[in-house]
Design a protein around this motif. Structure first.
Motif, PDB file in Angstrom:
ATOM      1  N   TRP A  74       0.834  -0.928  -0.022  1.00 31.99           N
ATOM      2  CA  TRP A  74       0.104   0.108   0.039  1.00 31.99           C
ATOM      3  C   TRP A  74       1.128   1.368   0.156  1.00 31.99           C
ATOM      4  N   GLY A  75       0.252   2.252  -0.779  1.00 34.50           N
ATOM      5  CA  GLY A  75       0.998   3.621  -1.060  1.00 34.50           C
ATOM      6  C   GLY A  75       0.316   4.509  -1.450  1.00 34.50           C
ATOM      7  N   TRP A  76       0.499   5.612  -1.307  1.00 33.89           N
ATOM      8  CA  TRP A  76      -0.374   7.296  -1.101  1.00 33.89           C
ATOM      9  C   TRP A  76      -0.785   7.131  -2.912  1.00 33.89           C
ATOM     10  N   SER A  77      -1.452   7.837  -3.937  1.00 37.73           N
ATOM     11  CA  SER A  77      -1.139   7.748  -4.971  1.00 37.73           C
ATOM     12  C   SER A  77      -0.662   9.149  -5.807  1.00 37.73           C
ATOM     13  N   SER A  78       0.359   9.351  -6.094  1.00 34.31           N
ATOM     14  CA  SER A  78       0.951  11.126  -6.274  1.00 34.31           C
ATOM     15  C   SER A  78       0.403  11.220  -7.224  1.00 34.31           C
ATOM     16  N   GLN A 104      -1.012  -1.299  -4.368  1.00 29.88           N
ATOM     17  CA  GLN A 104      -2.707  -1.019  -4.692  1.00 29.88           C
ATOM     18  C   GLN A 104      -2.166   0.590  -3.805  1.00 29.88           C
ATOM     19  N   ALA A 105      -2.570   1.533  -4.567  1.00 29.52           N
ATOM     20  CA  ALA A 105      -2.409   2.865  -4.517  1.00 29.52           C
ATOM     21  C   ALA A 105      -3.382   3.590  -3.250  1.00 29.52           C
ATOM     22  N   GLN A 106      -4.014   4.140  -2.196  1.00 31.19           N
ATOM     23  CA  GLN A 106      -4.962   4.154  -1.656  1.00 31.19           C
ATOM     24  C   GLN A 106      -5.094   5.503  -1.000  1.00 31.19           C
ATOM     25  N   ALA A 107      -6.567   6.547  -1.427  1.00 27.68           N
ATOM     26  CA  ALA A 107      -6.481   7.773  -2.402  1.00 27.68           C
ATOM     27  C   ALA A 107      -6.267   8.607  -1.063  1.00 27.68           C
ATOM     28  N   GLU A 108      -6.799   7.273   0.047  1.00 25.07           N
ATOM     29  CA  GLU A 108      -6.979   7.961   1.691  1.00 25.07           C
ATOM     30  C   GLU A 108      -6.377   7.162   2.540  1.00 25.07           C
ATOM     31  N   PHE A 109      -5.322   7.850   2.490  1.00 24.08           N
ATOM     32  CA  PHE A 109      -4.148   6.779   3.047  1.00 24.08           C
ATOM     33  C   PHE A 109      -4.293   6.077   4.406  1.00 24.08           C
ATOM     34  N   ASP A 110      -3.537   7.532   4.910  1.00 25.09           N
ATOM     35  CA  ASP A 110      -3.904   7.296   6.614  1.00 25.09           C
ATOM     36  C   ASP A 110      -4.484   6.789   6.992  1.00 25.09           C
ATOM     37  N   VAL A 111      -6.513   7.489   6.780  1.00 23.60           N
ATOM     38  CA  VAL A 111      -7.434   6.668   7.107  1.00 23.60           C
ATOM     39  C   VAL A 111      -7.907   5.249   6.744  1.00 23.60           C
ATOM     40  N   ALA A 112      -7.008   4.934   5.308  1.00 25.17           N
ATOM     41  CA  ALA A 112      -6.843   3.463   5.430  1.00 25.17           C
ATOM     42  C   ALA A 112      -5.868   2.805   6.024  1.00 25.17           C
ATOM     43  N   LEU A 113      -4.987   3.125   5.757  1.00 26.22           N
ATOM     44  CA  LEU A 113      -3.697   2.123   6.769  1.00 26.22           C
ATOM     45  C   LEU A 113      -3.831   1.688   8.310  1.00 26.22           C
ATOM     46  N   GLN A 114      -4.884   3.088   8.901  1.00 26.13           N
ATOM     47  CA  GLN A 114      -5.221   3.384  10.354  1.00 26.13           C
ATOM     48  C   GLN A 114      -5.762   2.014  10.837  1.00 26.13           C
ATOM     49  N   ALA A 118      -6.301  -1.154  12.869  1.00 24.50           N
ATOM     50  CA  ALA A 118      -6.887  -1.948  14.286  1.00 24.50           C
ATOM     51  C   ALA A 118      -7.485  -2.875  13.519  1.00 24.50           C
ATOM     52  N   SER A 119      -7.711  -2.837  12.853  1.00 22.94           N
ATOM     53  CA  SER A 119      -8.416  -4.437  12.488  1.00 22.94           C
ATOM     54  C   SER A 119      -7.905  -5.919  12.196  1.00 22.94           C
ATOM     55  N   ALA A 121      -6.051  -6.812  10.654  1.00 21.08           N
ATOM     56  CA  ALA A 121      -5.357  -6.890   9.543  1.00 21.08           C
ATOM     57  C   ALA A 121      -5.000  -6.020   7.899  1.00 21.08           C
ATOM     58  N   PRO A 122      -3.678  -5.892   8.486  1.00 17.11           N
ATOM     59  CA  PRO A 122      -3.016  -4.490   7.292  1.00 17.11           C
ATOM     60  C   PRO A 122      -2.626  -5.231   6.380  1.00 17.11           C
ATOM     61  N   PRO A 123      -2.042  -4.377   5.698  1.00 14.66           N
ATOM     62  CA  PRO A 123      -1.647  -5.110   3.923  1.00 14.66           C
ATOM     63  C   PRO A 123       0.310  -5.291   4.297  1.00 14.66           C
ATOM     64  N   ASP A 124       0.412  -5.778   3.831  1.00 18.94           N
ATOM     65  CA  ASP A 124       1.959  -7.106   3.452  1.00 18.94           C
ATOM     66  C   ASP A 124       3.190  -5.779   3.769  1.00 18.94           C
ATOM     67  N   VAL A 125       3.533  -5.114   2.876  1.00 19.80           N
ATOM     68  CA  VAL A 125       4.038  -3.973   3.410  1.00 19.80           C
ATOM     69  C   VAL A 125       3.486  -2.455   2.373  1.00 19.80           C
TER      70      VAL A 125
END
Length: 449
Positions: A74-78, A104-114, A118-119, A121-125
């Motif tokens: 996971w990363g953010w989409s620049s 997988q680029a996350q549009a709202e990275f910080d929210v998605a990662l948090q 918390a669940s 079930a984080p991404p592998d990297v």
């Protein structure tokens, strides 16, 4: 090393050191796959985190079989250009190892990662910004780098390892780093008879001369501003450095804005926006400064290496060049930004996750990535190759000699948020420089004490 100077970043020094730095005191024997080169260490090595204050004995560990293993990054989409370049490298990893890896680029990275952390079930990297590292490490959600997981760790610039070291523990290897520089359209400057500015006075004069209309005309594409820049501390902060001050002291124990130098810097920036020669990109219907510049809505911008790949992809006919940021009353100043590849504490498949990180950050992976997207490599052994391949980007490299680290302490994000909010107020006329200084100082005291 003081936070205010990342002298160790200077890649030019590596031109003379690169020939010997690839061994870095390590006697590991490696075998390399095709593509970016996943290394398999077959002999134990001992490495010391130079400058990090942490040393470790690394027992070489056999790399796990990755055949058929599903892995997500996971990363953010620049930009589409960055997403595409990284996806290509991840695809090569899958081809070389038999894994099924995906970026997988996350549009709202910080929210998605948090939410993922918390669940349970984080991404592998996942990306970890140096600014966020203290908070994540302090929360106990990051796994430290295991002994033997990464090849030749001493090849990584010590200052970059320090950026991802918290309380003596190294958590993740950097993917690259970037500095801010002045990106400009040489054709527009030449047509206006404007030289590339090298001081604040010259920047003010150049921006005024290059501005050809008001915000409405610029948004419509009928005029241009002198410079477009985000209204935020990661851009305005460089003017503080150039005035000889910073948001905090080096130890990040107090806010250091209540002084004449800081007021001078912030008022200089405020005056340019008030004059209409600096514009925020959103005011002219652009998502960020790189887009506004690419659209011809500004003749100059202040951005990092990432803008190069973006412009080449989104605006292939755009002519641009890069210069060091103009000097202020106290001299030169810029930011250095870096991101690492992190693995969560309690990851479902940590061995595979770290093998993925190793592939992306070893010498071959580092060079493949930074050549593809024009950011600067974190490894000394490949810096000479990168510099030789990117002579037009030397201004970014030069900035690393006086760059200031992007990072503070846990909880400091709120302080930067208060800065940004009041900077927006300055631009829209609802706040003053003194308002910003007062409110940021109070917010900082609340966090730091």
């Amino acid at each position: 090393m003081k936070r205010s100077k990342w002298i160790m970043f200077l890649l030019v020094l590596a031109l003379t050191a690169a020939a010997c730095s690839s061994t870095s005191g390590s006697e590991a024997t490696t075998t390399t796959a095709t593509g970016s080169g996943a290394s398999s260490t077959t002999q134990a090595t001992t490495t010391t985190a130079a400058g990090s204050g942490a040393s470790s004995t690394t027992e070489a560990t056999p790399k796990p079989s990755l055949e058929g293993v599903d892995l997500t990054l996971w990363g953010w989409s620049s930009s589409d250009a960055e997403n595409s370049a990284l996806s290509d490298l991840v695809a090569q990893f899958s081809a070389d190892t038999g894994a099924n890896a995906e970026f997988q680029a996350q549009a709202e990275f910080d929210v998605a990662l948090q939410a993922a952390l918390a669940s349970g079930a984080p991404p592998d990297v996942f990306y970890v910004d140096s600014f966020k590292l203290p908070d994540l490490a302090d929360a106990g959600v990051l796994a430290p780098v295991p002994d033997g997981a990464l090849s030749d760790p001493d090849d990584i610039y010590p200052s970059l390892r320090n950026a991802f070291t918290f309380n003596g523990t190294w958590y993740c290897p950097p993917k690259d780093f970037s500095t801010l520089a002045l990106v400009y359209d040489p054709d527009v400057l030449a047509a206006a008879g404007v030289d590339v500015p090298t001081t604040w006075d010259e920047l003010e004069a150049a921006a005024a001369t290059l501005t050809t209309g008001d915000v409405a005309a610029i948004a419509a594409g009928d005029a241009q501003a002198g410079l477009t820049m985000g209204v935020e501390y990661p851009r305005w902060g460089v003017f503080l450095f150039q005035a000889g001050v910073a948001l905090t002291d080096d130890a990040v124990t107090k806010i250091t804005l209540d002084n004449d130098a800081a007021r001078t810097a912030l008022q200089f920036v405020a005056d340019q926006y008030a004059a209409g020669s600096f514009i925020k990109p959103q005011a002219v219907d652009a998502g960020w400064a790189g887009e506004a510049f690419g659209q011809g809505k500004a003749a100059m911008t202040i951005e990092g290496n990432w803008i190069v790949g973006y412009l080449q992809d989104a605006f292939p006919d755009k002519n641009f060049a890069v210069a060091e940021l103009p000097a202020g009353p106290a001299g030169m100043g810029t930011f250095a930004f870096t991101v690492c590849y992190g693995v969560a504490e309690g990851a479902k498949n940590p061995d595979a996750s770290w093998a993925f990180v190793e592939y992306l950050t070893n010498a071959k992976g580092s060079l493949a990535w930074t050549n593809a997207f024009n950011v600067m490599p974190a490894r000394k052994s490949v810096s000479a190759d990168w510099i030789a391949s990117h002579p037009d980007l030397n201004a970014f490299v030069a900035g690393s000699a006086y760059a200031h680290r992007w990072g503070f302490v846990p909880g400091f994000n709120d302080v930067v948020g208060v800065f940004n909010e009041n900077a927006e107020g300055i631009v829209d006329g609802s706040a003053s420089v003194d308002d910003l200084i007062t409110k940021v100082t109070q917010a900082g005291e609340d966090v730091l004490h």
